[in-house]
Design an enzyme around this catalytic site. Structure first.
Site, PDB file in Angstrom:
ATOM      1  N   GLU A 140       2.943   0.398   7.514  1.00  0.00           N
ATOM      2  CA  GLU A 140       1.917   0.550   8.548  1.00  0.00           C
ATOM      3  C   GLU A 140       1.280  -0.783   8.947  1.00  0.00           C
ATOM      4  OE1 GLU A 140       0.347   5.126   8.216  1.00  0.00           O
ATOM      5  OE2 GLU A 140      -0.818   3.603   7.168  1.00  0.00           O
ATOM      6  N   ASP A 155       1.019   9.226  -0.971  1.00  0.00           N
ATOM      7  CA  ASP A 155       0.276   8.018  -1.341  1.00  0.00           C
ATOM      8  C   ASP A 155      -0.185   8.094  -2.791  1.00  0.00           C
ATOM      9  OD1 ASP A 155       0.573   7.125   1.287  1.00  0.00           O
ATOM     10  OD2 ASP A 155      -1.282   8.082   1.923  1.00  0.00           O
TER      11      ASP A 155
END
Length: 285
Positions: A136, A234
């Site tokens: 990201e 995550d």
């Protein structure tokens, strides 16, 4: 326990529930608005910190109120924010529209795309025990970080999300790849060469498939009642980093991360649902 360095995105998430999506030019009412810290990098850092990891977050925030909130959140988890830098941009935002149980997400990277050339990546990574990465932030930063890690024999964990057309030469530099099953199908074949020790394919309720030099092994899921799967991937990555820096072998580290990810789904919210070490220890087998 060694130092876990997370290089990645820092966002704030804004969510609302809708009965229908608006048409062009239409304004509709939403409900249950939520504002919470997010970004895959920050999520991984928080997951590792809640499990007792010694964590440094490296990333960019904007010079706005959201940036201040994101920084305060990282501080609240005792994460080293020495290398969280403020730039004259907006903090990264994820706008989440929930309609009848389905999510539509718009991500505006903002500061996550504004990496500073003077960031002392070599010094940061040279002192790490493990490096945790995602996709990201600009790929050039991630690629540079991996090359530095190789120079200092620092193991790397890379979550290839959001998935992209990664060069095979890059993927083979990663020590541990952690795609989900959809992402795994989009990656090149024959990754397990050069420096890659394992590919850990997360499969939600079906557990984790471990691809390493011994073949393919399956680690079953830890049974839970799922309330919200947001942030489970995550959590897995952060927990896996903690386990590896704690001296666990690969199989035990995957089992630990698998349990942490499962427990994270029993509560609403990405970071709020992430378990503490005591919760894992109390959960049994």
């Amino acid at each position: 326990m060694g130092k876990i360095v997370v290089i990645g995105s820092i966002n704030m998430d804004i969510s609302t529930e809708l009965h229908d999506l608006p048409q062009i030019g239409e304004t509709i009412k939403g409900s249950n608005v939520g504002i919470s810290p997010g970004g895959k990098g920050a999520n991984q850092a928080v997951a590792a910190a809640k499990l007792g990891g010694d964590v440094m977050m490296v990333g960019m925030i904007g010079d706005d109120a959201f940036g201040a909130d994101a920084l305060a959140n990282l501080n609240s988890h005792c994460i080293d924010v020495t290398n969280v830098w403020t730039v004259p941009e907006t903090t990264g935002l994820a706008m989440i529209l929930r309609e009848n149980g389905d999510n539509r997400i718009i991500v505006a990277p903002g500061a996550n795309n504004a990496w500073l050339d003077e960031l002392p990546l070599e010094t940061i990574i040279a002192n790490a025990s493990i490096l945790l990465l995602q996709n990201e932030i600009p790929f050039t930063v991630t690629e540079k970080a991996v090359d530095i890690a190789r120079l200092y024999d620092v193991p790397t964990i890379f979550d290839p999300a959001p998935v992209d057309q990664f060069p095979l030469s890059f993927l083979r530099k990663i020590t541990y790849l952690t795609p989900n099953e959809t992402e795994f199908k989009q990656l090149p074949e024959d990754i397990l060469q050069d420096e890659t020790k394992a590919v850990l394919v997360t499969q939600g309720k079906n557990g984790v498939e471990v691809h390493d030099e011994s073949g393919v092994n399956h680690v079953p899921a830890f049974p839970v009642d799922v309330a919200d799967s947001t942030g489970a991937g995550d959590t897995f990555n952060g927990a896996f980093a903690v386990a590896m820096t704690s001296g666990k072998n690969l199989q035990d580290a995957v089992a630990f991360a698998n349990k942490a990810a499962a427990l994270s789904t029993t509560k609403i919210g990405a970071q709020t649902g992430m378990p503490k070490l005591s919760e894992i220890e109390e959960s049994g087998t």
